[in-house]
Design an enzyme around this catalytic site. Structure first.
Site, PDB file in Angstrom:
ATOM      1  N   HIS A  31       0.937  -1.138  -0.200  1.00 40.27           N
ATOM      2  CA  HIS A  31       0.198   0.294   0.105  1.00 40.27           C
ATOM      3  C   HIS A  31       0.825   1.047  -0.405  1.00 40.27           C
ATOM      4  CE1 HIS A  31      -3.517  -2.596   2.036  1.00 40.27           C
ATOM      5  NE2 HIS A  31      -3.188  -2.850   0.385  1.00 40.27           N
TER       6      HIS A  31
HETATM    7  C1  LIG Z   1       0.057  -7.195  -4.478  1.00 37.07           C
HETATM    8  C2  LIG Z   1      -1.351  -6.610  -4.866  1.00 37.07           C
HETATM    9  C3  LIG Z   1      -1.744  -6.675  -3.386  1.00 37.07           C
HETATM   10  C4  LIG Z   1      -2.809  -5.768  -2.807  1.00 37.07           C
HETATM   11  N1  LIG Z   1      -4.199  -5.838  -2.181  1.00 37.07           N
HETATM   12  C5  LIG Z   1      -4.430  -5.235  -2.729  1.00 37.07           C
HETATM   13  C6  LIG Z   1      -6.397  -5.282  -1.310  1.00 37.07           C
HETATM   14  O1  LIG Z   1      -6.310  -6.360  -1.422  1.00 37.07           O
HETATM   15  N2  LIG Z   1      -7.161  -4.454  -1.610  1.00 37.07           N
HETATM   16  C7  LIG Z   1      -6.451  -3.310  -1.599  1.00 37.07           C
HETATM   17  O2  LIG Z   1      -7.509  -1.894  -1.662  1.00 37.07           O
HETATM   18  N3  LIG Z   1      -5.310  -2.560  -2.274  1.00 37.07           N
HETATM   19  C8  LIG Z   1      -4.369  -3.539  -2.741  1.00 37.07           C
HETATM   20  N4  LIG Z   1      -3.280  -3.310  -3.239  1.00 37.07           N
HETATM   21  C9  LIG Z   1      -2.989  -1.976  -3.426  1.00 37.07           C
HETATM   22  C10 LIG Z   1      -3.930  -1.437  -4.507  1.00 37.07           C
HETATM   23  O3  LIG Z   1      -4.029  -2.307  -5.506  1.00 37.07           O
HETATM   24  C11 LIG Z   1      -3.404  -0.213  -4.686  1.00 37.07           C
HETATM   25  O4  LIG Z   1      -3.006   0.420  -3.821  1.00 37.07           O
HETATM   26  C12 LIG Z   1      -3.929   0.722  -5.974  1.00 37.07           C
HETATM   27  O5  LIG Z   1      -3.756  -0.175  -7.693  1.00 37.07           O
HETATM   28  C13 LIG Z   1      -3.060   1.433  -6.741  1.00 37.07           C
HETATM   29  O6  LIG Z   1      -3.658   2.454  -7.878  1.00 37.07           O
HETATM   30  P1  LIG Z   1      -3.007   3.576  -8.356  1.00 37.07           P
HETATM   31  O7  LIG Z   1      -3.411   4.198  -9.258  1.00 37.07           O
HETATM   32  O8  LIG Z   1      -2.024   4.257  -7.688  1.00 37.07           O
HETATM   33  O9  LIG Z   1      -1.656   2.457  -9.490  1.00 37.07           O
HETATM   34  P2  LIG Z   1      -1.825   1.194  -9.804  1.00 37.07           P
HETATM   35  O10 LIG Z   1      -2.973   0.512 -10.003  1.00 37.07           O
HETATM   36  O11 LIG Z   1      -0.402   0.300  -9.825  1.00 37.07           O
HETATM   37  O12 LIG Z   1      -1.931   1.732 -11.272  1.00 37.07           O
HETATM   38  C14 LIG Z   1      -0.176   2.291 -12.203  1.00 37.07           C
HETATM   39  C15 LIG Z   1       0.147   1.347 -14.095  1.00 37.07           C
HETATM   40  O13 LIG Z   1       0.637   2.749 -14.461  1.00 37.07           O
HETATM   41  C16 LIG Z   1       1.270   1.861 -15.287  1.00 37.07           C
HETATM   42  N5  LIG Z   1       3.315   2.825 -15.095  1.00 37.07           N
HETATM   43  C17 LIG Z   1       3.952   2.921 -14.545  1.00 37.07           C
HETATM   44  N6  LIG Z   1       4.440   3.855 -14.598  1.00 37.07           N
HETATM   45  C18 LIG Z   1       4.468   3.853 -15.997  1.00 37.07           C
HETATM   46  C19 LIG Z   1       5.525   4.456 -17.219  1.00 37.07           C
HETATM   47  N7  LIG Z   1       6.005   4.927 -16.859  1.00 37.07           N
HETATM   48  N8  LIG Z   1       4.896   4.257 -19.000  1.00 37.07           N
HETATM   49  C20 LIG Z   1       3.226   3.879 -18.487  1.00 37.07           C
HETATM   50  N9  LIG Z   1       2.753   3.195 -17.398  1.00 37.07           N
HETATM   51  C21 LIG Z   1       3.629   3.246 -16.076  1.00 37.07           C
HETATM   52  C22 LIG Z   1       2.148   0.909 -14.256  1.00 37.07           C
HETATM   53  O14 LIG Z   1       1.603  -0.412 -15.068  1.00 37.07           O
HETATM   54  C23 LIG Z   1       0.306   0.888 -13.340  1.00 37.07           C
HETATM   55  O15 LIG Z   1      -0.530  -0.398 -14.681  1.00 37.07           O
HETATM   56  C24 LIG Z   1      -2.497  -4.486  -3.043  1.00 37.07           C
HETATM   57  C25 LIG Z   1      -1.608  -3.943  -4.191  1.00 37.07           C
HETATM   58  C26 LIG Z   1      -0.842  -5.224  -4.652  1.00 37.07           C
HETATM   59  C27 LIG Z   1       0.375  -4.706  -5.574  1.00 37.07           C
END
Ligand SMILES: Cc1cc2nc3c(=O)[nH]c(=O)nc-3n(C[C@H](O)[C@H](O)[C@H](O)COP(=O)(O)OP(=O)(O)OC[C@H]3O[C@@H](n4cnc5c(N)ncnc54)[C@H](O)[C@@H]3O)c2cc1C
Length: 531
Positions: free
Chosen positions: A469
């Site tokens: 997280h």
């Molecule tokens: C293994 C795991 C288990 C988890 N379990 C839970 C759970 O059970 N419940 C819960 O609520 N949360 C959980 N989380 C946390 C939750 O999923 C995240 O907090 C949330 O998805 C974050 O969203 P975000 O949009 O900030 O980033 P992300 O969803 O990580 O999205 C970022 C995206 O940007 C892309 N990206 C990065 N750099 C670049 C670039 N330079 N160019 C193009 N694309 C790029 C990545 O590939 C990714 O697709 C978990 C996370 C993980 C990894």
């Protein structure tokens, strides 16, 4: 030329792509480094552990090692890399945290982010299988369903918490945040409901929405302090795409600050050290990293139908596979962490300070310790909900191919370790109840000989984990370390927003997927309203 360019198709990016492109007059380009999400295991809830080994669908980052933690071994930091981002590989637990977590954001100088103001966006996002009420929505894209409790030991955990005198809750996101019970999940009919499934796939035929996968965005293009586009790499070829209105960074709490720094926005001293030309000085970029540090009590047990790496375990998994791939039935419909909750380590606290995730196996090192999993067992994981330690994201080099430097700065505030020690003691209290009598064999970790606070603390450090997280690395606020304002616009720049988990000023007291989706829902409304 597009009106909006969104970098990263994760939890936040998918929401934004849907909401912004709902107006056919607005053109949107969504750029994702990972592949499409048409791999079957992404959609199979029980296949969660697979992605801890997949470099294709996970960035598989490792944090900077600390000799005092994990015996100097680096912490594994998974992050989704595909349409849906981390919501395509996460544990699917649906929780939001305590109302005061959001009130605190508002108190820190972010008008509009208090609980009463964010609740409508949680409700807007949600299609809760239980229907709508004051706290829940029933008509949103994100499907939320009840735990089916496929594993015997999940039911035992709930019974045990009751026997230990813990409060119970059947809706952590409603009236009663405090308590123990079954979780709700972003699962629909036994299939993962990622942000891509909920928000992106239903609208992918929109003519004004372009989605590109397999493109690494390597920098934001500026005209002075105005973001005018981005450059991406695909197979060694660089292409620049331009934005008429805004560039939106949704690459997550590790990659968004890295991309800003690579583009010349960050602490001038750090940028100059990497010979990066400073476009805009913002010392807070990459600072304020917060994470849920995780301790576990691991118990070797008699067989209870949980998950093991053994001949019997493989046979059971084979049966589960046949049931699942025939008609989406059986254990693979479910997340492995079916029960848990939010408890106070001290009854005098105003709100719970620890969260539990129970697991029907000996789960350590993100499920990568396969040797440990050869025996039947169960684990009770506990994390400190509002850590006071602050880490950072830095640059290893000026090259986009190099992973960011993740420095958790573990236990730089002593209260975090104290909180985990108290959490382990609470877990042991639950595990010692008669409900576990038929299953218990031996506590493997911390180990029955470790009873003093210092011994427990050392054991926690030796085997520390995280709950995946990371937040806070481009924090919202108006102090000198803030990166974005309450509209999520990058301070001092034009045409540039950050919309993902990195904007949280403080870590919410729960899992972070639903809060990130809420942030993107609210931000989309702000953008469409012209603020
Ligand atoms: C293994 C795991 C288990 C988890 N379990 C839970 C759970 O059970 N419940 C819960 O609520 N949360 C959980 N989380 C946390 C939750 O999923 C995240 O907090 C949330 O998805 C974050 O969203 P975000 O949009 O900030 O980033 P992300 O969803 O990580 O999205 C970022 C995206 O940007 C892309 N990206 C990065 N750099 C670049 C670039 N330079 N160019 C193009 N694309 C790029 C990545 O590939 C990714 O697709 C978990 C996370 C993980 C990894």
């Amino acid at each position: 030329m597009h009106d909006y360019i969104i970098v990263g198709a994760g939890s936040a990016g998918c929401v934004l792509a849907n909401r912004l492109s709902a107006d056919p007059a607005i053109s949107v380009c969504l750029l994702e480094a990972g592949p499409k999400d048409n791999f079957e295991l992404i959609h199979t809830p029980g296949a969660f552990g697979f992605f801890m080994f997949s470099k294709k669908y996970d960035w598989c980052f490792e944090a900077k090692p600390d000799p005092a933690v994990r015996k100097g071994q680096p912490m594994f930091c998974p992050r989704g890399k595909a349409l849906g981002g981390s919501s395509s590989v996460n544990g699917m637990v649906y929780t939001r945290g305590h109302r005061s977590d959001y009130d605190e954001w508002a108190e820190l100088g972010n008008p509009g982010w208090g609980y009463d103001e964010v609740l409508p966006y949680f409700r807007k996002a949600e299609a809760n299988a239980r229907g709508a009420d004051r706290y829940h929505g029933a008509n949103g894209p994100l499907y939320v369903s009840d735990s089916e409790l496929h594993y015997t030991i999940s039911k035992v955990f709930i019974e045990a918490a009751q026997q230990a005198g813990m409060p119970m809750s059947n809706d952590f996101n409603g009236e009663q945040y405090e308590g123990f019970g079954p979780y709700q999940f972003t699962i629909r009919d036994g299939r993962r409901c990622s942000a891509a499934v909920a928000y992106l796939h239903p609208v992918k035929s929109r003519k004004n929405l372009q989605v590109k996968t397999g493109v690494d965005v390597i920098g934001v293009e500026f005209d002075g302090k105005h973001a005018v586009g981005v450059t991406y790499d695909r197979g060694g070829k660089h292409t620049t795409v331009r934005a008429r209105r805004e560039v939106i960074l949704s690459a997550g709490a590790y990659c968004t600050p890295q991309l800003l720094m690579l583009s010349g926005v960050g602490d001038p001293d750090e940028l100059r050290a990497q010979r990066i030309e400073v476009v805009h000085a913002l010392p807070g970029v990459g600072k304020n990293l917060q994470e849920h540090f995780d301790a576990a009590v691991l118990v070797k047990s008699k067989d209870h139908g949980g998950i093991t790496i053994s001949a019997k375990g493989a046979a059971q998994m084979g049966v589960a596979g046949v049931k699942y791939y025939g008609a989406h039935l059986g254990k693979l419909r479910s997340s492995v962490t079916e029960a848990g909750g939010f408890l106070k380590t001290d009854p005098s606290l105003a709100k719970p300070d620890v969260q539990f995730h129970t697991v029907p196996l000996l789960f350590d090192d993100s499920g990568r310790d396969l040797k440990l999993m050869m025996d039947p067992g169960y684990s009770m994981h506990v994390c400190c909900l509002r850590p006071k330690s602050r880490g950072s994201i830095g640059l290893a080099s000026a090259h986009w191919e190099h992973a960011p430097v993740i420095d958790h700065n573990y236990f730089s505030h002593p209260d975090d370790l104290k909180c985990l020690v108290a959490g382990v003691k609470l877990a042991r209290k639950i595990l010692a109840t008669p409900a576990f009598e038929p299953y218990r064999k031996e506590e493997l970790h911390p180990g029955e000989d470790k009873q003093g606070d210092e011994e427990i603390a050392q054991a926690i450090k030796d085997r520390l984990g995280i709950v995946y997280h990371p937040v806070g690395t481009c924090k919202m606020g108006n102090d000198e370390m803030a990166v974005v304002d309450a509209q999520l616009r990058v301070h001092g720049m034009r045409g540039l927003r950050v919309i993902d988990a990195s904007i949280m000023p403080t870590l919410n007291g729960s899992n972070t997927n639903a809060p990130t989706i809420m942030i993107a829902e609210k931000a989309a409304d702000m953008i469409l309203a012209g603020t």
